[in-house]
Design a protein around this motif. Sequence first.
Motif, PDB file in Angstrom:
ATOM      1  N   ALA A   1      -0.673   4.294  -1.416  1.00 52.77           N
ATOM      2  CA  ALA A   1      -1.701   5.259  -0.721  1.00 52.77           C
ATOM      3  C   ALA A   1      -0.762   5.792   0.229  1.00 52.77           C
TER       4      ALA A   1
ATOM      5  N   ALA B   1      -8.976  -2.025   0.944  1.00 51.22           N
ATOM      6  CA  ALA B   1      -7.730  -2.347  -1.004  1.00 51.22           C
ATOM      7  C   ALA B   1      -8.315  -3.405  -1.467  1.00 51.22           C
TER       8      ALA B   1
ATOM      9  N   GLY C   1       0.839  -1.089  -0.049  1.00 59.11           N
ATOM     10  CA  GLY C   1      -0.555   0.060   0.074  1.00 59.11           C
ATOM     11  C   GLY C   1       1.058   1.570   0.147  1.00 59.11           C
TER      12      GLY C   1
ATOM     13  N   ARG D   1      -3.733  -6.682  -2.151  1.00 58.86           N
ATOM     14  CA  ARG D   1      -4.612  -6.400  -0.996  1.00 58.86           C
ATOM     15  C   ARG D   1      -3.799  -7.835   0.107  1.00 58.86           C
TER      16      ARG D   1
ATOM     17  N   LEU E   1      -6.237  -4.271   4.305  1.00 57.37           N
ATOM     18  CA  LEU E   1      -5.104  -4.329   3.457  1.00 57.37           C
ATOM     19  C   LEU E   1      -5.658  -6.221   3.650  1.00 57.37           C
TER      20      LEU E   1
ATOM     21  N   LEU F   1      -2.517   2.966   7.132  1.00 54.89           N
ATOM     22  CA  LEU F   1      -2.760   1.066   6.749  1.00 54.89           C
ATOM     23  C   LEU F   1      -2.161   0.218   6.936  1.00 54.89           C
TER      24      LEU F   1
END
Length: 234
Positions: free
Chosen positions: A106, A181, A103, A186, A162, A111
Amino acid sequence: MLILGIDSSAGPASAALVEDGCLLGEFYIHTKQTHSQTLLPMVQQLLASAGRSCGDLDALAVSHGPGSFTGVRIGISCVKGISFSNDIPCVGISTLEAIAYGGLAAEGSVLCAAMDARCSQVYNALFQVEHGVLRRLTEDRALSIAELETQCRSYGERLLLLGDGAALCHKTFSKWGARLAPENMRFQHAASVALLGERSVREGQAVPAAVLAPVYLRLPQAEREMKKRLRQKA
């Protein structure tokens, strides 16, 4: 620096080859075959496809847990076998950190890497993405979904879920804005394990095969059931 990364901590299994921060190749499979059937053939095919051999490797990286007890043991055993046979140092990587690494794009998100630990619990850890770098907010731990929701609610829409426990958490977390996600980012991949492993090796964290050990966070189910039976007899 050439690093072989391996992940077999959950349903999928994967192997990846990274050289100086560049992903040379990755094999990923998610079938009903056990990891003991698929992992070594993947490693062999990956090295052959890249025109490399075990003797070319500078280090090995493996997701050492948390995760499936059997899956984690298979991955570590595979790495130990290659390490012992070729005298290659190795490094264990948190499965949750490897999940969160997917991730990185992002920016500004929090997260939440979550893996289904059964018994209404998830293995989880929280990370902040800052300028393309993961900053750990919590240690790896096992919490009930309700406990995790209490800790995460204040993040609102900034929270990105995730891992294979993400959809499970999203059923309730979505009520206050938490995001799930997409499928392609993911789950954990060996590429993330290898890239994190390369950083760990450069930081001097590589160890001999004999030192590499799994990180379960909880006792295996057989041990939990045995202790429960002993308490009932007491």
